[in-house]
Design a protein around this motif. Structure first.
Motif, PDB file in Angstrom:
ATOM      1  N   ARG A 288       3.771 124.210  32.141  1.00 55.30           N
ATOM      2  CA  ARG A 288       2.648 123.540  31.489  1.00 55.30           C
ATOM      3  C   ARG A 288       2.693 122.037  31.746  1.00 55.30           C
ATOM      4  N   PRO A 289       1.534 121.412  31.906  1.00 52.91           N
ATOM      5  CA  PRO A 289       1.527 119.972  32.149  1.00 52.91           C
ATOM      6  C   PRO A 289       1.979 119.206  30.910  1.00 52.91           C
ATOM      7  N   LEU A 290       2.558 118.057  31.124  1.00 55.65           N
ATOM      8  CA  LEU A 290       2.978 117.194  30.034  1.00 55.65           C
ATOM      9  C   LEU A 290       1.750 116.528  29.439  1.00 55.65           C
ATOM     10  N   LEU A 291       1.595 116.600  28.148  1.00 56.16           N
ATOM     11  CA  LEU A 291       0.376 116.095  27.518  1.00 56.16           C
ATOM     12  C   LEU A 291       0.612 114.971  26.523  1.00 56.16           C
ATOM     13  N   ARG A 292       1.731 114.977  25.806  1.00 61.05           N
ATOM     14  CA  ARG A 292       1.910 114.022  24.721  1.00 61.05           C
ATOM     15  C   ARG A 292       3.239 113.266  24.869  1.00 61.05           C
ATOM     16  N   ILE A 293       3.154 111.951  25.069  1.00 57.55           N
ATOM     17  CA  ILE A 293       4.331 111.104  25.262  1.00 57.55           C
ATOM     18  C   ILE A 293       4.321 110.007  24.208  1.00 57.55           C
ATOM     19  N   LEU A 294       5.441 109.812  23.541  1.00 58.54           N
ATOM     20  CA  LEU A 294       5.622 108.743  22.563  1.00 58.54           C
ATOM     21  C   LEU A 294       6.724 107.825  23.057  1.00 58.54           C
ATOM     22  N   GLU A 295       6.482 106.507  23.049  1.00 56.11           N
ATOM     23  CA  GLU A 295       7.558 105.555  23.329  1.00 56.11           C
ATOM     24  C   GLU A 295       7.859 104.770  22.066  1.00 56.11           C
ATOM     25  N   LEU A 296       9.130 104.725  21.711  1.00 51.18           N
ATOM     26  CA  LEU A 296       9.602 103.967  20.552  1.00 51.18           C
ATOM     27  C   LEU A 296      10.210 102.651  21.031  1.00 51.18           C
ATOM     28  N   GLY A 297       9.841 101.546  20.363  1.00 53.89           N
ATOM     29  CA  GLY A 297      10.380 100.247  20.765  1.00 53.89           C
ATOM     30  C   GLY A 297       9.966  99.865  22.158  1.00 53.89           C
ATOM     31  N   CYS A 298       8.666  99.920  22.449  1.00 55.90           N
ATOM     32  CA  CYS A 298       8.169  99.813  23.830  1.00 55.90           C
ATOM     33  C   CYS A 298       8.225  98.410  24.403  1.00 55.90           C
ATOM     34  N   GLY A 299       8.249  97.358  23.552  1.00 55.23           N
ATOM     35  CA  GLY A 299       8.211  96.002  24.085  1.00 55.23           C
ATOM     36  C   GLY A 299       6.956  95.774  24.906  1.00 55.23           C
ATOM     37  N   CYS A 300       7.133  95.408  26.175  1.00 55.44           N
ATOM     38  CA  CYS A 300       5.994  95.191  27.073  1.00 55.44           C
ATOM     39  C   CYS A 300       5.358  96.495  27.540  1.00 55.44           C
ATOM     40  N   GLY A 301       6.025  97.623  27.287  1.00 57.26           N
ATOM     41  CA  GLY A 301       5.444  98.919  27.628  1.00 57.26           C
ATOM     42  C   GLY A 301       5.773  99.428  29.013  1.00 57.26           C
ATOM     43  N   THR A 302       6.825  98.898  29.641  1.00 57.06           N
ATOM     44  CA  THR A 302       7.121  99.229  31.034  1.00 57.06           C
ATOM     45  C   THR A 302       7.289 100.730  31.254  1.00 57.06           C
ATOM     46  N   ALA A 303       8.195 101.356  30.510  1.00 56.46           N
ATOM     47  CA  ALA A 303       8.488 102.780  30.736  1.00 56.46           C
ATOM     48  C   ALA A 303       7.274 103.649  30.457  1.00 56.46           C
ATOM     49  N   GLY A 304       6.574 103.388  29.352  1.00 55.82           N
ATOM     50  CA  GLY A 304       5.399 104.186  29.015  1.00 55.82           C
ATOM     51  C   GLY A 304       4.294 104.056  30.037  1.00 55.82           C
ATOM     52  N   LEU A 305       4.110 102.861  30.573  1.00 54.66           N
ATOM     53  CA  LEU A 305       3.094 102.661  31.603  1.00 54.66           C
ATOM     54  C   LEU A 305       3.441 103.433  32.869  1.00 54.66           C
ATOM     55  N   ILE A 306       4.725 103.434  33.237  1.00 56.69           N
ATOM     56  CA  ILE A 306       5.149 104.180  34.422  1.00 56.69           C
ATOM     57  C   ILE A 306       4.900 105.676  34.221  1.00 56.69           C
ATOM     58  N   LEU A 307       5.271 106.202  33.051  1.00 57.41           N
ATOM     59  CA  LEU A 307       5.080 107.630  32.798  1.00 57.41           C
ATOM     60  C   LEU A 307       3.604 107.995  32.736  1.00 57.41           C
TER      61      LEU A 307
END
Length: 408
Positions: free
Chosen positions: A247-266
């Motif tokens: 199944r495709p990945l649908l819901r991602i949560l980032e904790l303590g994102c700061g500038c958001g680097t990791a979440g933006l990449i994902l």
């Protein structure tokens, strides 16, 4: 790695006493001498937390460029070919030496009034950027760092280039540089920019000048990007670790994102995903700016947003709390948050609320081990959250102690 940082963004500085004027150069269209604008800035070479300054000798180059958007008019005016104006146009450059023991480096560049006059349009001055970089960094050595690369040789420090936000020079009389000022759009003077290519995509990461850790780029997210960019196999293995079944990945949560680097990449790797970046209110502006300047490129169904959230659960409003805890997440990301061992209790409490074991939520922990006590987080995740490492990957040279762990 080391970050080239701007401690003070571009500003107009008084010219040296004996260099206020230069003779009229080729192409000048008036009979007066051409005065110079002295564009100054202050930079430093430091680690992302600012705990270490580069202890070595390096050549730092600062350059002023005419923004490429302005070059469309420049091309028409000077009858240039298209490929000669599709990139920023250099109008001034200089180099300075950084030496062991330095904490800051002051620089100033001479910008001729002609560069402003020739590129002004309908009373509006052109936009420039200041770029600061370390030259030939592959040959440099930090005398205080003993890291080894994967081949056992001395680790070569890496320096991240930085740019100012676009700025204009405002003055009533272009022949009076000392009465001019550097003008940014809105609050753009607060921010600087880094560019990166990650797994085939171009990213623009904004961060603030100053000392706030939450508003700067940290190494681990960028090293994760390097790993994904190295090969299609790296990307495929990482993606496979986050997907449940087919199944495709649908819901991602980032904790303590700061500038958001990791979440933006994902969000780029999983284009149909819903990504929620969370941090304290202090990180809201810079994170939302990064979301705005890194639009999703393919899927109309995916979303990425920022929401204020405190790991101390009672500090949140009911709306803030429910937005994080009432969703069944496929992946929870924690990037560069293990440096502070005092936060482990709060972090593991949040994971109790956001990780659904029955659903198979996976935790992505991207981090650098700065001290041995950070390993306690894995003991707590096992005892308190019943989470264990299912996949581990070193990021960068082994001496950096940077890695990504996927837990389930």
């Amino acid at each position: 790695m080391y970050h080239v940082r701007l401690l003070k963004v571009p500003y107009i500085a008084p010219p040296p006493a004996k260099q206020q004027f230069t003779k009229k150069g080729p192409g000048a269209n008036d009979g007066s001498s051409t005065k110079k604008f002295m564009i100054a800035a202050t930079t430093t070479l430091t680690t992302e937390l600012g705990e270490y300054y580069f202890y070595g000798t390096a050549t730092v180059r600062a350059s002023i460029f005419l923004k490429w958007e302005e070059s469309v008019r420049r091309r028409k005016k000077h009858k240039l070919k298209k490929d000669e104006s599709d990139k920023d146009v250099p109008v001034a450059s200089g180099t300075w030496e950084w030496r062991p023991g330095m904490r800051a480096l002051k620089m100033s560049l001479s910008l001729q009034t002609r560069a402003i006059r020739e590129n002004s349009h309908e009373g509006r001055g052109p936009k420039f950027i200041l770029r600061v970089e370390v030259v030939d960094d592959e040959h440099l050595v930090d005398e205080n760092v003993l890291y080894e690369d994967e081949h056992g040789g001395p680790w070569k420090p890496r320096f991240l280039t930085i740019e100012s936000m676009p700025f204009a020079i405002i003055c009533a009389d272009i022949t009076q540089p000392l009465n001019a000022k550097v003008a940014f759009d809105r609050e753009d003077a607060l921010y600087v920019v880094r560019h990166a290519e990650i797994a085939g995509d171009d990213y623009t990461f904004c961060e603030e000048i100053g000392d706030s850790m939450a508003k700067h780029l940290w190494d681990s997210g960028l090293l994760l990007g390097d790993f994904l960019s190295a090969s299609q196999d790296n990307k495929a293995v990482f993606v496979s670790q986050l997907l449940r079944d087919s199944r495709p990945l649908l819901r991602i949560l980032e904790l303590g994102c700061g500038c958001g680097t990791a979440g933006l990449i994902l969000s780029r790797q999983f284009t149909a995903s819903t990504v929620l970046l969370t941090d304290l209110e202090s990180a809201a502006d810079v994170c939302r700016l990064n979301i705005a300047v890194n639009p999703r490129q393919t899927s109309a169904h995916g979303t990425i947003e920022f929401s204020q959230f405190d790991w101390v659960l009672e500090h949140n409003t009911p709306t803030q709390l429910s937005r994080v805890t009432d969703t069944v997440w496929d992946v929870v990301v924690v990037c560069d948050c293990t440096y502070n061992t005092d936060s482990f209790d709060a972090l593991t409490d949040v994971l109790l609320k956001t990780v659904d074991k029955k659903h198979g939520t996976r935790v992505v922990l991207v981090h650098k081990e700065r001290h041995g006590s950070e390993n306690r987080v894995f003991e707590m995740l096992k005892q308190k959250n019943a989470l264990e490492v299912r996949w581990r990957q070193e990021l960068g040279p082994s001496g950096m102690q940077a890695r990504v762990d996927v837990l389930e």
